[in-house]
Write a protein that holds these residues in place. Structure first.
Motif, short mmCIF file in Angstrom:
data_model
loop_
_atom_site.label_atom_id
_atom_site.label_comp_id
_atom_site.label_asym_id
_atom_site.label_seq_id
_atom_site.Cartn_x
_atom_site.Cartn_y
_atom_site.Cartn_z
N SER A 129 0.83 -1.10 0.07
CA SER A 129 -0.21 -0.02 0.04
C SER A 129 0.93 1.42 -0.18
O SER A 129 0.34 2.19 -0.25
N SER A 153 -6.72 7.38 1.06
CA SER A 153 -5.39 7.32 0.24
C SER A 153 -4.44 8.15 1.14
O SER A 153 -3.17 8.56 0.59
N TYR A 171 -2.10 3.35 -0.87
CA TYR A 171 -2.79 2.87 -1.86
C TYR A 171 -3.34 1.44 -1.55
O TYR A 171 -2.50 0.78 -2.44
#
Length: 204
Positions: A129, A153, A171
């Motif tokens: 992420s 985000s 992400y």
């Protein structure tokens, strides 16, 4: 005359924050007479805005926007010892941990994003992420509180009333994630809120 007014304002802003391409210096030339104070809304390089900067007793403190409180919904409170898992909608939440006693702490914010505190070191760890961002570190000798803001985000972490702040982009492939307290060697309380959305009005 107007040039002088703007010049004085710009000079005061430079006394409080100096922002360059890759560096930001807080209170670089603060007068010794200004022992306590607070400023909001100063613009930084890269079209960024300093939310709230406070200095008190020789310490710099950063705080989240007051308007974030207006987005709170579905609140809950419990003891840290009783907290296990929480699944806020779309990863959008505010979570505050008030720590009374802790040998170490580990909290999973998403399936591959965790924060931990051990031996005076606070660590933010990210897997896929992070998209290249792996870890952030901060020296934190004593831990009294942590406030976490998360959306789809980004994650922002305020430690010890804003003495230390960590911010990162994230992400995740799936926005339905769970927050989980991994470490059990901690005492205190938890306050959580799901967060609604900002409404932006465009005026013609």
């Amino acid at each position: 005359q107007i040039d002088g007014n703007f010049g004085v304002t710009a000079g005061i802003a430079e006394m409080l924050v100096q922002s360059h391409e890759k560096e930001v210096h807080f209170l670089p030339t603060l007068p010794k007479e200004w022992t306590d104070g607070k400023v909001e809304g100063l613009c930084l390089c890269g079209e960024k805005v300093l939310k709230a900067l406070e200095w008190k007793d020789g310490k710099i403190l950063q705080h989240p926007l007051k308007e974030m409180k207006d987005l709170r919904k579905n609140a809950f409170t419990c003891e840290l010892e009783a907290f296990t898992k929480w699944a806020p909608a779309d990863c959008c939440f505010e979570l505050r941990l008030d720590v009374e006693e802790a040998k170490n702490l580990e909290l999973k914010l998403r399936e591959d994003v965790t924060i931990s505190w051990k031996d005076g070191l606070f660590t933010l760890s990210m897997g896929e992420s992070g998209r290249g961002r792996k870890q952030r570190f901060a020296k934190v000798e004593e831990l009294s509180d942590i406030t976490i803001f998360s959306d789809t985000s980004a994650i922002e972490i305020f430690i010890n009333n804003g003495e230390t702040v960590l911010t990162t982009r994230v992400y995740s492939e799936h926005i339905e994630q769970k927050v989980e307290l991994v470490s059990r060697e901690v005492k205190g309380s938890v306050h959580g809120y799901e967060l609604g959305s900002f409404e932006v009005e465009y005026k013609k």
